[in-house]
Design a protein around this motif. Sequence first.
Motif, short mmCIF file in Angstrom:
data_model
loop_
_atom_site.label_atom_id
_atom_site.label_comp_id
_atom_site.label_asym_id
_atom_site.label_seq_id
_atom_site.Cartn_x
_atom_site.Cartn_y
_atom_site.Cartn_z
N ALA A 153 11.82 -9.75 -9.25
CA ALA A 153 10.47 -9.82 -8.59
C ALA A 153 10.07 -10.50 -7.35
N GLU A 154 10.71 -11.81 -7.17
CA GLU A 154 10.38 -12.70 -6.24
C GLU A 154 10.95 -12.01 -5.10
N ALA A 155 12.12 -11.66 -4.96
CA ALA A 155 12.93 -10.84 -3.62
C ALA A 155 11.76 -9.74 -3.38
N LEU A 156 11.52 -8.84 -4.25
CA LEU A 156 10.48 -7.90 -3.98
C LEU A 156 9.26 -8.18 -3.30
N GLU A 157 8.67 -9.30 -3.78
CA GLU A 157 7.45 -9.97 -3.39
C GLU A 157 7.82 -10.45 -1.95
N ARG A 158 9.07 -11.15 -1.50
CA ARG A 158 9.27 -11.70 -0.30
C ARG A 158 9.47 -10.32 0.62
N ARG A 159 9.80 -9.47 0.13
CA ARG A 159 9.83 -8.29 1.33
C ARG A 159 8.64 -7.85 1.50
N GLY A 160 7.74 -7.69 0.58
CA GLY A 160 6.45 -7.34 0.53
C GLY A 160 5.47 -8.14 1.49
N ARG A 161 5.97 -9.15 1.44
CA ARG A 161 5.13 -10.34 2.48
C ARG A 161 5.85 -10.28 4.00
N GLY A 162 6.78 -9.52 3.92
CA GLY A 162 7.52 -9.53 5.21
C GLY A 162 8.79 -10.38 5.54
N GLY A 163 9.32 -10.84 4.54
CA GLY A 163 10.55 -11.77 4.58
C GLY A 163 11.56 -11.11 3.84
N GLY A 164 13.12 -11.69 4.12
CA GLY A 164 13.66 -11.28 3.19
C GLY A 164 14.57 -9.99 3.47
N GLY A 165 14.43 -9.63 4.58
CA GLY A 165 15.37 -8.26 5.13
C GLY A 165 14.32 -6.96 4.84
N GLY A 166 14.84 -6.08 4.39
CA GLY A 166 13.95 -4.82 4.49
C GLY A 166 13.96 -3.93 5.76
N GLY A 167 14.43 -4.65 6.86
CA GLY A 167 14.38 -3.89 8.12
C GLY A 167 13.25 -3.65 8.75
N GLY A 168 12.13 -4.11 8.40
CA GLY A 168 10.85 -4.07 9.03
C GLY A 168 10.33 -2.87 8.32
N GLU A 169 10.69 -2.20 7.15
CA GLU A 169 9.92 -1.19 6.59
C GLU A 169 8.66 -1.52 5.96
N TRP A 170 8.60 -2.84 5.65
CA TRP A 170 7.24 -2.99 4.92
C TRP A 170 5.98 -3.12 6.15
N SER A 171 6.35 -3.03 7.29
CA SER A 171 5.29 -2.94 8.29
C SER A 171 4.67 -1.71 8.30
N ARG A 172 5.23 -0.57 7.55
CA ARG A 172 4.82 0.74 7.53
C ARG A 172 3.75 0.90 6.27
N MET A 173 3.65 -0.11 5.47
CA MET A 173 2.92 -0.07 4.32
C MET A 173 1.76 -0.83 4.42
N PRO A 174 0.46 -0.20 3.94
CA PRO A 174 -0.57 -1.12 3.67
C PRO A 174 -0.44 -2.56 3.19
N PRO A 175 -1.39 -3.40 3.56
CA PRO A 175 -1.35 -4.94 3.16
C PRO A 175 -0.79 -4.99 1.86
#
Length: 109
Positions: free
Chosen positions: A70-92
């Motif tokens: 879950a911590e890695a998922l939260e990091r991606r959700g907050r814009g860190g830890g990889g994910g290729g910038g996909e989270w920028s397309r998601m609501p806050p």
Amino acid sequence: SNYNREVGADRLHSGYQFFEVLRSGDPAARKVMDAFVDDLSLVMVDISNLCNPDAFLIGGGISDTRGVWAEALERRGRGGGGGGGEWSRMPPWEMTRPCWAPLNLGLNG
């Protein structure tokens, strides 16, 4: 399983075994877990863009293991830890962050 494909052997037969191997520090298990978190984060982005949910309810057995991923998922959700910038397309993130619900509905759930 993805782990068995990764190591080229039929070593694991349950999720419980996978998490035991992961906790022991196995690098192949870590790679599989990282891929799971990446895939889950992308699915959350896609669902957010299609449905704009208030939250994600993550339940069942996988919620029992959230201490591992879950911590890695939260990091991606907050814009860190990889994910290729996909989270920028998601609501806050705070608008759609996961809610943990350890449910046991059984076979008829």
